[in-house]
Design an enzyme around this catalytic site. Structure first.
Site, PDB file in Angstrom:
ATOM      1  N   ASN A  44       0.846  -1.201   0.000  1.00  0.00           N
ATOM      2  CA  ASN A  44       0.000   0.000   0.000  1.00  0.00           C
ATOM      3  C   ASN A  44       0.876   1.245   0.000  1.00  0.00           C
ATOM      4  O   ASN A  44       1.966   1.269   0.588  1.00  0.00           O
ATOM      5  CB  ASN A  44      -1.020   0.004   1.148  1.00  0.00           C
ATOM      6  CG  ASN A  44      -0.432  -0.193   2.529  1.00  0.00           C
ATOM      7  OD1 ASN A  44       0.616  -0.797   2.696  1.00  0.00           O
ATOM      8  ND2 ASN A  44      -1.112   0.323   3.543  1.00  0.00           N
ATOM      9  N   GLU A  46       0.275   5.169   0.713  1.00  0.00           N
ATOM     10  CA  GLU A  46      -0.672   6.194   1.159  1.00  0.00           C
ATOM     11  C   GLU A  46      -0.249   7.577   0.682  1.00  0.00           C
ATOM     12  O   GLU A  46       0.838   7.756   0.110  1.00  0.00           O
ATOM     13  CB  GLU A  46      -0.798   6.127   2.691  1.00  0.00           C
ATOM     14  CG  GLU A  46      -1.379   4.786   3.117  1.00  0.00           C
ATOM     15  CD  GLU A  46      -1.673   4.676   4.609  1.00  0.00           C
ATOM     16  OE1 GLU A  46      -1.210   5.536   5.386  1.00  0.00           O
ATOM     17  OE2 GLU A  46      -2.378   3.724   4.987  1.00  0.00           O
ATOM     18  N   CYS A  55      -4.074   0.694  -2.527  1.00  0.00           N
ATOM     19  CA  CYS A  55      -3.950  -0.566  -1.788  1.00  0.00           C
ATOM     20  C   CYS A  55      -2.843  -1.431  -2.360  1.00  0.00           C
ATOM     21  O   CYS A  55      -2.471  -1.301  -3.539  1.00  0.00           O
ATOM     22  CB  CYS A  55      -5.265  -1.341  -1.874  1.00  0.00           C
ATOM     23  SG  CYS A  55      -6.580  -0.661  -0.854  1.00  0.00           S
ATOM     24  N   GLU A  57      -3.000  -4.516  -3.219  1.00  0.00           N
ATOM     25  CA  GLU A  57      -3.504  -5.333  -4.328  1.00  0.00           C
ATOM     26  C   GLU A  57      -3.374  -4.575  -5.647  1.00  0.00           C
ATOM     27  O   GLU A  57      -3.030  -5.145  -6.688  1.00  0.00           O
ATOM     28  CB  GLU A  57      -4.980  -5.695  -4.115  1.00  0.00           C
ATOM     29  CG  GLU A  57      -5.237  -6.617  -2.939  1.00  0.00           C
ATOM     30  CD  GLU A  57      -5.473  -5.862  -1.631  1.00  0.00           C
ATOM     31  OE1 GLU A  57      -4.904  -4.775  -1.436  1.00  0.00           O
ATOM     32  OE2 GLU A  57      -6.231  -6.382  -0.789  1.00  0.00           O
ATOM     33  N   CYS A  88     -10.328  -5.009   0.550  1.00  0.00           N
ATOM     34  CA  CYS A  88     -11.422  -4.032   0.625  1.00  0.00           C
ATOM     35  C   CYS A  88     -12.369  -4.255  -0.556  1.00  0.00           C
ATOM     36  O   CYS A  88     -12.042  -4.974  -1.510  1.00  0.00           O
ATOM     37  CB  CYS A  88     -10.870  -2.606   0.635  1.00  0.00           C
ATOM     38  SG  CYS A  88     -10.301  -2.028  -0.973  1.00  0.00           S
ATOM     39  N   CYS A  91     -10.959  -3.469  -4.006  1.00  0.00           N
ATOM     40  CA  CYS A  91      -9.943  -4.452  -4.437  1.00  0.00           C
ATOM     41  C   CYS A  91     -10.576  -5.779  -4.824  1.00  0.00           C
ATOM     42  O   CYS A  91     -10.058  -6.487  -5.679  1.00  0.00           O
ATOM     43  CB  CYS A  91      -8.870  -4.636  -3.374  1.00  0.00           C
ATOM     44  SG  CYS A  91      -7.724  -3.246  -3.356  1.00  0.00           S
TER      45      CYS A  91
END
Ligand code: THU
Length: 141
Positions: A44, A46, A55, A57, A88, A91
């Site tokens: 991830n 940010e 993310c 993924e 999530c 994702c």
């Protein structure tokens, strides 16, 4: 863990500390194995503008696509927290695009795999772009 899952776990462990998560302090790493057996990783990333972050993924899928691959055989999602880090909602849809009913989604932490799901477990009735499918099939007849 079977051999492929263990490889993915080790690959995710190898990159999880590179995750950039200064806002949530929650590092996530993903390692996926494409149908041809190649492994791609992601973490991830940010951002100060929170919604701009991405993310783990997402970056692993991007690496797979950039390498010219399109199908995920299995994927390991390593969340660096006490609970189970399942993908999530967004994702799940991203993973669905490059998965089959046989794709295995393993989730766990630094200690190893804790659960395994199919894409259908995670996202039943996923959105598919039907118009596209119809156009492709009518243009090939
Ligand atoms: N996160 C992922 O990387 N993958 C998921 O499937 C769940 C959430 C990240 C996004 C954010 O950087 C942090 O975890 C906390 O939500």
């Amino acid at each position: 863990m079977d051999e492929e899952t263990e490889k993915l776990w080790r690959a995710a462990l190898g990159v999880v500390d590179h995750a950039y998560a200064p806002y949530s302090q929650f590092k996530v790493a993903t390692a996926l194995c494409s149908v041809s057996g190649r492994i791609f990783t992601g973490v991830n990333v940010e951002n100060a503008a929170y919604p701009v972050g991405s993310c783990a993924e997402t970056s692993a899928i991007g690496a797979m696509i950039a390498a010219g691959e399109r199908e995920i055989r299995s994927i390991y999602i390593l969340g660096d927290g006490p609970g189970l880090t399942t993908p999530c909602g967004a994702c799940r849809q991203r993973l669905h695009e490059f998965s089959t009913p046989r794709t295995l989604v393993h989730v766990g932490g630094r200690e190893g795999s804790r659960a395994c799901f199919s894409m259908n477990d995670l996202l039943p009735h996923a959105f598919v772009f039907e118009r596209d499918v119809q156009e492709q099939s009518s243009s090939s007849t």
